[in-house]
Design a protein around this motif. Sequence first.
Motif, PDB file in Angstrom:
ATOM      1  N   GLY A  63       0.801  -1.218   0.000  1.00  0.00           N
ATOM      2  CA  GLY A  63       0.000   0.000   0.000  1.00  0.00           C
ATOM      3  C   GLY A  63       0.831   1.263   0.000  1.00  0.00           C
ATOM      4  O   GLY A  63       1.610   1.501  -0.917  1.00  0.00           O
ATOM      5  N   ILE A  64       0.699   2.054   1.040  1.00  0.00           N
ATOM      6  CA  ILE A  64       1.331   3.373   1.089  1.00  0.00           C
ATOM      7  C   ILE A  64       2.852   3.300   1.066  1.00  0.00           C
ATOM      8  O   ILE A  64       3.514   4.196   0.549  1.00  0.00           O
ATOM      9  CB  ILE A  64       0.827   4.166   2.314  1.00  0.00           C
ATOM     10  N   VAL A  65       3.440   2.235   1.561  1.00  0.00           N
ATOM     11  CA  VAL A  65       4.895   2.094   1.562  1.00  0.00           C
ATOM     12  C   VAL A  65       5.432   2.018   0.137  1.00  0.00           C
ATOM     13  O   VAL A  65       6.529   2.493  -0.160  1.00  0.00           O
ATOM     14  CB  VAL A  65       5.322   0.857   2.378  1.00  0.00           C
ATOM     15  N   ALA A  66       4.640   1.475  -0.774  1.00  0.00           N
ATOM     16  CA  ALA A  66       5.078   1.330  -2.159  1.00  0.00           C
ATOM     17  C   ALA A  66       5.361   2.675  -2.818  1.00  0.00           C
ATOM     18  O   ALA A  66       6.097   2.747  -3.798  1.00  0.00           O
ATOM     19  CB  ALA A  66       4.038   0.553  -2.959  1.00  0.00           C
ATOM     20  N   ALA A  67       4.795   3.758  -2.303  1.00  0.00           N
ATOM     21  CA  ALA A  67       5.011   5.092  -2.866  1.00  0.00           C
ATOM     22  C   ALA A  67       6.052   5.894  -2.086  1.00  0.00           C
ATOM     23  O   ALA A  67       6.226   7.081  -2.343  1.00  0.00           O
ATOM     24  CB  ALA A  67       3.696   5.854  -2.905  1.00  0.00           C
ATOM     25  N   SER A  68       6.758   5.266  -1.176  1.00  0.00           N
ATOM     26  CA  SER A  68       7.730   5.988  -0.345  1.00  0.00           C
ATOM     27  C   SER A  68       8.952   6.395  -1.170  1.00  0.00           C
ATOM     28  O   SER A  68       9.262   5.774  -2.189  1.00  0.00           O
ATOM     29  CB  SER A  68       8.171   5.122   0.833  1.00  0.00           C
ATOM     30  N   PRO A  69       9.668   7.418  -0.726  1.00  0.00           N
ATOM     31  CA  PRO A  69      10.883   7.841  -1.435  1.00  0.00           C
ATOM     32  C   PRO A  69      11.929   6.729  -1.533  1.00  0.00           C
ATOM     33  O   PRO A  69      12.638   6.643  -2.530  1.00  0.00           O
ATOM     34  CB  PRO A  69      11.403   9.014  -0.596  1.00  0.00           C
ATOM     35  N   LEU A  70      12.021   5.880  -0.528  1.00  0.00           N
ATOM     36  CA  LEU A  70      12.991   4.788  -0.575  1.00  0.00           C
ATOM     37  C   LEU A  70      12.668   3.805  -1.695  1.00  0.00           C
ATOM     38  O   LEU A  70      13.547   3.381  -2.442  1.00  0.00           O
ATOM     39  CB  LEU A  70      13.041   4.054   0.772  1.00  0.00           C
ATOM     40  N   VAL A  71      11.393   3.457  -1.830  1.00  0.00           N
ATOM     41  CA  VAL A  71      10.982   2.536  -2.891  1.00  0.00           C
ATOM     42  C   VAL A  71      11.189   3.189  -4.251  1.00  0.00           C
ATOM     43  O   VAL A  71      11.648   2.550  -5.201  1.00  0.00           O
ATOM     44  CB  VAL A  71       9.526   2.072  -2.686  1.00  0.00           C
ATOM     45  N   THR A  72      10.894   4.472  -4.360  1.00  0.00           N
ATOM     46  CA  THR A  72      11.118   5.206  -5.602  1.00  0.00           C
ATOM     47  C   THR A  72      12.610   5.207  -5.951  1.00  0.00           C
ATOM     48  O   THR A  72      12.982   4.997  -7.112  1.00  0.00           O
ATOM     49  CB  THR A  72      10.585   6.648  -5.479  1.00  0.00           C
ATOM     50  N   ALA A  73      13.457   5.407  -4.950  1.00  0.00           N
ATOM     51  CA  ALA A  73      14.901   5.399  -5.180  1.00  0.00           C
ATOM     52  C   ALA A  73      15.388   4.014  -5.605  1.00  0.00           C
ATOM     53  O   ALA A  73      16.255   3.897  -6.479  1.00  0.00           O
ATOM     54  CB  ALA A  73      15.638   5.856  -3.923  1.00  0.00           C
ATOM     55  N   LEU A  74      14.836   2.965  -5.007  1.00  0.00           N
ATOM     56  CA  LEU A  74      15.210   1.600  -5.399  1.00  0.00           C
ATOM     57  C   LEU A  74      14.834   1.335  -6.856  1.00  0.00           C
ATOM     58  O   LEU A  74      15.607   0.739  -7.610  1.00  0.00           O
ATOM     59  CB  LEU A  74      14.533   0.573  -4.495  1.00  0.00           C
ATOM     60  N   SER A  75      13.652   1.778  -7.244  1.00  0.00           N
ATOM     61  CA  SER A  75      13.208   1.583  -8.622  1.00  0.00           C
ATOM     62  C   SER A  75      14.089   2.362  -9.596  1.00  0.00           C
ATOM     63  O   SER A  75      14.422   1.865 -10.676  1.00  0.00           O
ATOM     64  CB  SER A  75      11.746   2.001  -8.777  1.00  0.00           C
ATOM     65  N   ALA A  76      14.476   3.578  -9.209  1.00  0.00           N
ATOM     66  CA  ALA A  76      15.357   4.373 -10.057  1.00  0.00           C
ATOM     67  C   ALA A  76      16.738   3.715 -10.170  1.00  0.00           C
ATOM     68  O   ALA A  76      17.348   3.715 -11.242  1.00  0.00           O
ATOM     69  CB  ALA A  76      15.492   5.783  -9.503  1.00  0.00           C
TER      70      ALA A  76
END
Length: 193
Positions: A63-76
Amino acid sequence: PVVVWSGESYRLRVDASELDVLVFEQTARAAEAAAQAGDNAGACGLFGRALGLWRGDPAADTGIVAASPLVTALSARRADVVTGFARAAVDVGAPERALGELRALAARDPLDERAHAWLMLALAGSGQQAAALEVFAGCRHRLDDQLGVRPGPELAWAHELVLHQQSPAPSGSRAEPAAGGPAALPRVADGQG
């Protein structure tokens, strides 16, 4: 034990080699160092090994954790590794090795010009020039339709290379367009040899 009670809370106790994200980062850095040193064949193997550790999107089911900056950074970071893999694969004349990862990255983010540029180069390098030009046309259309912008320098650069049936010169001598700079055809090696 992996889960330990500290008297106030539970604590997860694992070794760095047991965390796939840390192993991924360590392997990706080794791949980048190999590519920097000119060992693109070794880099391909290491990039492939790093990417093999991924199983879907990080925290996709939280849920909300999937949109966190850390997850975004991992995807990048993963996107950086995919394009590094593509560069190394193109340099060693085995662009098909990166096609699966590039296709998945481009599908995941249909406006990521860098992913589409390297997908085009890998397709063209694999003898699929028409498919590479279709990738450009689709991305150009989405950029115009959704954002009202023209392709940026990296996508335009890849398009020019594909149109002229050229491949990028090896990493050590390649002049890629600067982000935000004008799209110019860099010095290239003849893709016919």
